[in-house]
Design a protein around this motif. Structure first.
Motif, PDB file in Angstrom:
ATOM      1  N   ILE A   8      37.602  39.849  46.611  1.00  0.00           N
ATOM      2  CA  ILE A   8      39.087  39.387  45.809  1.00  0.00           C
ATOM      3  C   ILE A   8      39.852  37.822  46.710  1.00  0.00           C
ATOM      4  CG2 ILE A   8      41.391  39.684  44.373  1.00  0.00           C
ATOM      5  CD1 ILE A   8      39.931  42.320  43.482  1.00  0.00           C
ATOM      6  N   VAL A   9      40.366  36.491  46.596  1.00  0.00           N
ATOM      7  CA  VAL A   9      41.486  36.318  46.907  1.00  0.00           C
ATOM      8  C   VAL A   9      43.030  35.835  46.132  1.00  0.00           C
ATOM      9  CG1 VAL A   9      41.513  33.574  48.075  1.00  0.00           C
ATOM     10  CG2 VAL A   9      39.026  34.875  48.015  1.00  0.00           C
ATOM     11  N   THR A  10      43.653  36.085  47.071  1.00  0.00           N
ATOM     12  CA  THR A  10      45.233  35.821  45.751  1.00  0.00           C
ATOM     13  C   THR A  10      45.776  35.414  46.491  1.00  0.00           C
ATOM     14  OG1 THR A  10      47.078  37.237  44.721  1.00  0.00           O
ATOM     15  CG2 THR A  10      45.657  38.426  47.430  1.00  0.00           C
ATOM     16  N   SER A  11      46.638  34.854  45.918  1.00  0.00           N
ATOM     17  CA  SER A  11      48.267  34.453  46.191  1.00  0.00           C
ATOM     18  C   SER A  11      48.851  35.188  47.066  1.00  0.00           C
ATOM     19  CB  SER A  11      49.097  33.647  45.016  1.00  0.00           C
ATOM     20  OG  SER A  11      50.752  33.564  45.250  1.00  0.00           O
ATOM     21  N   PHE A  13      48.935  42.862  41.377  1.00  0.00           N
ATOM     22  CA  PHE A  13      47.967  43.014  40.700  1.00  0.00           C
ATOM     23  C   PHE A  13      46.635  43.502  41.872  1.00  0.00           C
ATOM     24  CE2 PHE A  13      44.275  41.679  38.585  1.00  0.00           C
ATOM     25  CZ  PHE A  13      44.236  42.834  37.291  1.00  0.00           C
ATOM     26  N   ALA A  14      46.654  41.916  42.981  1.00  0.00           N
ATOM     27  CA  ALA A  14      45.075  42.121  43.532  1.00  0.00           C
ATOM     28  C   ALA A  14      44.181  43.048  43.877  1.00  0.00           C
ATOM     29  CB  ALA A  14      45.243  40.665  44.005  1.00  0.00           C
ATOM     30  N   GLN A  15      45.434  44.040  44.634  1.00  0.00           N
ATOM     31  CA  GLN A  15      45.037  44.713  45.635  1.00  0.00           C
ATOM     32  C   GLN A  15      44.796  46.174  44.960  1.00  0.00           C
ATOM     33  OE1 GLN A  15      45.911  45.038  49.488  1.00  0.00           O
ATOM     34  NE2 GLN A  15      45.364  46.892  48.660  1.00  0.00           N
ATOM     35  N   ASN A  20      40.689  49.424  43.659  1.00  0.00           N
ATOM     36  CA  ASN A  20      39.690  50.514  42.696  1.00  0.00           C
ATOM     37  C   ASN A  20      38.275  49.957  42.218  1.00  0.00           C
ATOM     38  OD1 ASN A  20      41.932  51.246  41.057  1.00  0.00           O
ATOM     39  ND2 ASN A  20      41.947  49.762  39.961  1.00  0.00           N
ATOM     40  N   TYR A  21      37.723  48.848  42.948  1.00  0.00           N
ATOM     41  CA  TYR A  21      36.147  48.337  43.111  1.00  0.00           C
ATOM     42  C   TYR A  21      36.019  48.666  45.048  1.00  0.00           C
ATOM     43  CZ  TYR A  21      36.171  45.594  38.688  1.00  0.00           C
ATOM     44  OH  TYR A  21      36.350  45.203  38.003  1.00  0.00           O
ATOM     45  N   GLY A  22      36.711  48.588  45.542  1.00  0.00           N
ATOM     46  CA  GLY A  22      36.462  48.702  47.444  1.00  0.00           C
ATOM     47  C   GLY A  22      35.824  47.604  47.758  1.00  0.00           C
ATOM     48  N   ILE A  23      36.484  46.989  47.476  1.00  0.00           N
ATOM     49  CA  ILE A  23      35.968  44.920  47.960  1.00  0.00           C
ATOM     50  C   ILE A  23      37.420  44.461  48.545  1.00  0.00           C
ATOM     51  CG2 ILE A  23      34.581  45.259  46.260  1.00  0.00           C
ATOM     52  CD1 ILE A  23      35.985  43.300  44.452  1.00  0.00           C
TER      53      ILE A  23
END
Length: 207
Positions: A51-54, A62-64, A69-72
């Motif tokens: 995941i890449v996030t602002s 939300f990205a965190q 949750n996905y472990g990525i």
């Protein structure tokens, strides 16, 4: 150049606290409705490698949650901040139209020649977003990637993928809260090809 396909899912943040306005660099968190919009936009069938996030609160929190949750891996990128709307920030579209309507209309018609008072020039905004976009294409090549960002950022990325002139990039695409887009990037010895696969309020975009 080795053959490679990278799939990017872009999602705009949900409604922030304070409701719709020209928010730009104003760092409001998601409202409860915004959290619900984001969570409804994600499905069990979704799969990402990163995941890449602002870094802005309405995106990164939300990205965190998703990364945990996905472990990525989660990558924060300052270049993916929303455009700074200057003196228009914190005001609704109706308020800006009432006090600065001509300039607002000119901005949407051609942001290159009309910068919001005290705001960020569209060319500067486009440069930093596209720089980030091309960076992550190389850094995460061959992966499925979610990008959590803003309406203006999505417009810049889609414009780059579809060769839309910057002059028309803001008015050519609607980006409601929690809307999702999918762009496929194929690289080979023949070059690099970007394709918009889907765009809109879509519950899930499966490969």
């Amino acid at each position: 150049m080795a053959d490679c396909t990278t799939v990017f899912d872009l999602i705009r943040h949900g409604e922030p606290e304070g409701g719709p306005m020209y928010r730009g660099s104003k760092d409001d968190p998601l409202s409860e409705a915004g959290w619900q919009q984001m969570r409804r936009a994600i499905a069990k069938t979704d799969h990402w490698d990163a995941i890449v996030t602002s870094p802005m609160l309405r995106c990164v929190r939300f990205a965190q949650e998703l990364a945990d949750n996905y472990g990525i891996p989660l990558h924060k990128d300052e270049r993916l901040r929303e455009i700074n709307f200057g003196e228009w920030e914190g005001r609704t579209a109706d308020e800006v139209m009432a006090s600065d309507g001509d300039r607002l209309s000119q901005f949407w018609a051609n942001p290159v020649v009309c910068t919001p008072p005290g705001g960020e020039p569209a060319k500067d905004f486009n440069h930093r977003v596209v720089e980030s976009w091309h960076h992550w294409q190389q850094e995460l090549a061959g992966q499925n990637v979610l990008v959590v960002c803003h309406g203006g950022v999505i417009r810049m990325i889609v414009a780059d993928a579809m060769n839309i002139a910057l002059e028309h990039s803001f008015s050519s695409l609607a980006t409601p809260y929690a809307c999702r887009s999918r762009i496929q990037v194929d690289t080979s010895g023949h070059g690099r090809f970007q394709s918009l696969i889907a765009h809109g309020v879509i519950k899930a975009l499966t490969p």
